[in-house]
Scaffold this motif. Structure first.
Motif, PDB file in Angstrom:
ATOM      1  N   SER A 305     -33.690  16.109 -58.312  1.00 60.63           N
ATOM      2  CA  SER A 305     -33.180  17.290 -57.603  1.00 60.63           C
ATOM      3  C   SER A 305     -32.767  17.004 -56.166  1.00 60.63           C
ATOM      4  O   SER A 305     -32.291  17.903 -55.468  1.00 60.63           O
ATOM      5  CB  SER A 305     -34.249  18.392 -57.610  1.00 60.63           C
ATOM      6  N   ILE A 306     -32.933  15.800 -55.689  1.00 65.38           N
ATOM      7  CA  ILE A 306     -32.583  15.453 -54.300  1.00 65.38           C
ATOM      8  C   ILE A 306     -31.093  15.145 -54.228  1.00 65.38           C
ATOM      9  O   ILE A 306     -30.556  14.378 -55.038  1.00 65.38           O
ATOM     10  CB  ILE A 306     -33.405  14.248 -53.812  1.00 65.38           C
ATOM     11  N   THR A 307     -30.440  15.768 -53.262  1.00 65.63           N
ATOM     12  CA  THR A 307     -29.003  15.530 -53.078  1.00 65.63           C
ATOM     13  C   THR A 307     -28.788  14.145 -52.479  1.00 65.63           C
ATOM     14  O   THR A 307     -29.380  13.812 -51.441  1.00 65.63           O
ATOM     15  CB  THR A 307     -28.399  16.591 -52.156  1.00 65.63           C
ATOM     16  N   PRO A 308     -27.986  13.326 -53.087  1.00 64.04           N
ATOM     17  CA  PRO A 308     -27.773  11.977 -52.535  1.00 64.04           C
ATOM     18  C   PRO A 308     -27.057  12.037 -51.186  1.00 64.04           C
ATOM     19  O   PRO A 308     -26.248  12.933 -50.922  1.00 64.04           O
ATOM     20  CB  PRO A 308     -26.923  11.284 -53.601  1.00 64.04           C
ATOM     21  N   MET A 309     -27.360  11.105 -50.341  1.00 67.01           N
ATOM     22  CA  MET A 309     -26.776  11.047 -49.006  1.00 67.01           C
ATOM     23  C   MET A 309     -25.352  10.500 -49.083  1.00 67.01           C
ATOM     24  O   MET A 309     -25.044   9.636 -49.913  1.00 67.01           O
ATOM     25  CB  MET A 309     -27.631  10.140 -48.101  1.00 67.01           C
ATOM     26  N   ASP A 310     -24.509  11.042 -48.234  1.00 72.46           N
ATOM     27  CA  ASP A 310     -23.130  10.566 -48.186  1.00 72.46           C
ATOM     28  C   ASP A 310     -23.096   9.109 -47.719  1.00 72.46           C
ATOM     29  O   ASP A 310     -23.872   8.702 -46.842  1.00 72.46           O
ATOM     30  CB  ASP A 310     -22.305  11.433 -47.241  1.00 72.46           C
ATOM     31  N   PRO A 311     -22.211   8.336 -48.265  1.00 73.08           N
ATOM     32  CA  PRO A 311     -22.134   6.924 -47.835  1.00 73.08           C
ATOM     33  C   PRO A 311     -21.688   6.814 -46.376  1.00 73.08           C
ATOM     34  O   PRO A 311     -20.822   7.565 -45.915  1.00 73.08           O
ATOM     35  CB  PRO A 311     -21.104   6.313 -48.791  1.00 73.08           C
ATOM     36  N   VAL A 312     -22.292   5.888 -45.671  1.00 68.51           N
ATOM     37  CA  VAL A 312     -21.989   5.655 -44.257  1.00 68.51           C
ATOM     38  C   VAL A 312     -21.057   4.451 -44.155  1.00 68.51           C
ATOM     39  O   VAL A 312     -21.375   3.363 -44.662  1.00 68.51           O
ATOM     40  CB  VAL A 312     -23.269   5.410 -43.444  1.00 68.51           C
ATOM     41  N   ILE A 313     -19.932   4.664 -43.530  1.00 72.39           N
ATOM     42  CA  ILE A 313     -18.940   3.594 -43.357  1.00 72.39           C
ATOM     43  C   ILE A 313     -18.950   3.173 -41.885  1.00 72.39           C
ATOM     44  O   ILE A 313     -18.702   3.992 -40.993  1.00 72.39           O
ATOM     45  CB  ILE A 313     -17.536   4.060 -43.777  1.00 72.39           C
ATOM     46  N   ILE A 314     -19.261   1.927 -41.629  1.00 76.59           N
ATOM     47  CA  ILE A 314     -19.312   1.379 -40.263  1.00 76.59           C
ATOM     48  C   ILE A 314     -18.042   0.569 -40.032  1.00 76.59           C
ATOM     49  O   ILE A 314     -17.769  -0.400 -40.742  1.00 76.59           O
ATOM     50  CB  ILE A 314     -20.555   0.501 -40.067  1.00 76.59           C
ATOM     51  N   THR A 315     -17.285   0.978 -39.059  1.00 83.84           N
ATOM     52  CA  THR A 315     -16.022   0.314 -38.736  1.00 83.84           C
ATOM     53  C   THR A 315     -16.234  -0.697 -37.609  1.00 83.84           C
ATOM     54  O   THR A 315     -17.243  -0.640 -36.882  1.00 83.84           O
ATOM     55  CB  THR A 315     -14.980   1.350 -38.315  1.00 83.84           C
ATOM     56  N   PRO A 316     -15.298  -1.609 -37.435  1.00 84.47           N
ATOM     57  CA  PRO A 316     -15.409  -2.552 -36.296  1.00 84.47           C
ATOM     58  C   PRO A 316     -15.435  -1.858 -34.946  1.00 84.47           C
ATOM     59  O   PRO A 316     -16.067  -2.346 -34.000  1.00 84.47           O
ATOM     60  CB  PRO A 316     -14.175  -3.446 -36.459  1.00 84.47           C
ATOM     61  N   ASP A 317     -14.766  -0.703 -34.834  1.00 82.43           N
ATOM     62  CA  ASP A 317     -14.800   0.023 -33.561  1.00 82.43           C
ATOM     63  C   ASP A 317     -16.206   0.540 -33.260  1.00 82.43           C
ATOM     64  O   ASP A 317     -16.648   0.544 -32.100  1.00 82.43           O
ATOM     65  CB  ASP A 317     -13.812   1.187 -33.603  1.00 82.43           C
ATOM     66  N   ASP A 318     -16.926   0.975 -34.307  1.00 77.79           N
ATOM     67  CA  ASP A 318     -18.298   1.430 -34.092  1.00 77.79           C
ATOM     68  C   ASP A 318     -19.194   0.291 -33.609  1.00 77.79           C
ATOM     69  O   ASP A 318     -20.034   0.470 -32.714  1.00 77.79           O
ATOM     70  CB  ASP A 318     -18.857   2.018 -35.391  1.00 77.79           C
ATOM     71  N   VAL A 319     -19.011  -0.885 -34.197  1.00 81.89           N
ATOM     72  CA  VAL A 319     -19.811  -2.037 -33.775  1.00 81.89           C
ATOM     73  C   VAL A 319     -19.490  -2.426 -32.337  1.00 81.89           C
ATOM     74  O   VAL A 319     -20.383  -2.718 -31.525  1.00 81.89           O
ATOM     75  CB  VAL A 319     -19.576  -3.222 -34.732  1.00 81.89           C
TER      76      VAL A 319
END
Length: 334
Positions: A305-319
Motif C-alpha cells: 500500500s506504500i506509494t513508490p517514490m518518484d525517481p530522482v534524476i541528478i544532472t551534471p548541473d546539480d553536481v
C-alpha cells in the motif's frame, strides 16, 4: 682625481678638498652594496681584446691612481670607518672561496650523500648573500659541461649560502629513513632480561626446601621478564606515536607513505587457469534458488500500500552546483 673630474664635468665647480670629502662619505656610507662592487670589479678587469689598449694607457692610469691617492690622502679629520670597502672586498673573497669549496665538494659527492638543505628565512641578510653570490656563478655556469654539472654548481651555491649565514646542515645524508640507533632505556631493559635468563649462581642442593626456593625464584624471574617486555612494548608504541604525530605536522605525505603495508604475495604454486574459471563460474554463472522463508511475503504485503517514490534524476548541473557550494577540503598527503 680633481683634474679628471673637471674634465668630465666642466660645469660643476668643486674644490679638491670638497671632492675628497665626498669620496670619503661614499666609502663610509656604503652606497654600493656587495653586488654592485662585484659588478664594478668585473668591469674593471680588462678583456683579452683590450689588453693592448690597457698597456698603452698604463702610464696614464698610474698617473690617475697617483692623483686619486693624493686627493684621498689629503690631511683631514677622518674616523676608522674608511676601511669599509677593504672589509667588503675581503668578505667577497671569503664568499668566493666558500663557493668554490662547496662546488668542488658537491661534484665529488654522490646524490645520496648530499646534506639536506634547510629552509631559509626571507631576511634582508640572506637576500644580500644570494645577490652577492649570483654574479660569481656566471663563470661556473658558462664552463658547465652537462646538466649534472650544472646541478652540482647550483647545489654547491645553495650549500655555500647556508654555510655563509651559519645555517645548520644535516651531515647524515638525504636519506629519509629513521635512525637505527637503539635507545639507551631499551638497552638497559634488554640487559636486565638477558641477565635474568642467564645462568645463576649455584644453590646448595642439600637444603631441605631447595625445590620450593627454585620454584619461587623461577616465578619471580618470569614475572620480571614479562614486566620488562611490556615496558619495552609500551615505550616503543609511545615513541612510534610521537614520531608519527611529529611527521604529520611536518610532512603528511611521508607519514601516509610510511603507513602503507607491503604487498605480500602468495608463496604456493599459482592456480590453474581452468580451476580459476570453474571457481568463479560456480559463483556467478549458475542460478541459485534461495528460500528466504515466509517473512518476506509478510513484508511484501505490508509494503504493497506504500506509494513508490518518484525517481530522482541528478544532472551534471546539480553536481556542479553542489560542489561549488561545498567548502574546500585539504587533500590528504598533498
Amino acid at each position: 682625481m680633481h683634474r679628471l673630474f673637471a674634465e668630465l664635468e666642466p660645469s660643476v665647480t668643486v674644490t679638491e678638498q670638497n671632492l675628497a670629502d665626498r669620496v670619503r662619505y661614499i666609502l663610509r656610507s656604503n652606497t654600493f652594496d656587495v653586488t654592485e662592487l662585484e659588478r664594478l670589479r668585473r668591469e674593471a678587469v680588462p678583456s683579452s681584446g683590450e689588453n693592448a689598449a690597457a698597456e698603452d694607457a698604463a702610464p696614464q692610469l698610474a698617473e690617475q691612481t697617483a692623483n686619486l691617492d693624493a686627493a684621498v690622502n689629503t690631511p683631514v679629520v677622518v674616523d676608522s670607518n674608511d676601511d669599509g670597502t677593504v672589509a667588503q672586498e675581503l668578505e667577497l673573497e671569503q664568499m668566493r672561496s666558500t663557493l668554490e669549496e662547496a662546488i668542488v665538494e658537491t661534484r665529488s659527492t654522490t646524490l645520496e650523500n648530499r646534506p639536506r638543505l634547510p629552509r631559509l628565512a626571507q631576511s634582508k641578510q640572506n637576500r644580500a648573500v644570494v645577490r652577492a653570490l649570483n654574479p660569481m656563478l656566471v663563470t661556473y655556469l658558462e664552463a658547465s659541461r652537462d646538466l649534472c654539472d650544472t646541478d652540482s654548481i647550483l647545489f654547491g651555491a645553495a650549500l655555500a649560502v647556508c654555510r655563509i649565514i651559519g645555517a645548520k646542515l644535516s651531515t647524515a645524508g638525504r636519506a629519509t629513513g629513521q635512525s637505527s640507533a637503539i635507545p639507551a632505556w631499551r638497552i638497559r631493559i634488554e640487559e636486565r632480561i638477558a641477565k635474568a635468563r642467564g645462568p645463576h649462581r649455584q644453590t646448595d642442593m642439600l637444603q631441605p626446601d631447595i625445590m620450593q626456593k627454585l620454584t619461587e625464584r623461577i616465578d619471580d624471574l618470569k614475572q620480571r621478564i614479562a614486566a620488562w617486555g611490556k615496558r619495552i612494548r609500551r615505550y616503543t608504541e609511545r615513541s612510534t606515536r610521537f614520531n608519527q604525530n611529529r611527521l604529520f605536522q611536518s610532512d603528511q605525505k611521508r607519514l601516509y607513505k610510511s603507513l602503507e603495508r607491503p604487498i605480500v604475495s602468495g608463496t604456493g604454486p599459482a592456480p590453474n587457469q581452468a580451476d580459476m574459471v570453474a571457481f568463479w563460474r560456480s559463483l556467478w554463472s549458475e542460478p541459485v534458488n534461495h528460500n528466504e522463508g515466509p517473512w518476506t511475503e509478510v513484508v511484501a504485503s505490508q509494503c504493497a500500500s506504500i506509494t513508490p517514490m518518484d525517481p530522482v534524476i541528478i544532472t551534471p548541473d546539480d553536481v556542479a552546483e553542489a560542489v561549488r557550494r561545498a567548502p574546500e577540503l585539504e587533500k590528504s598527503g598533498a
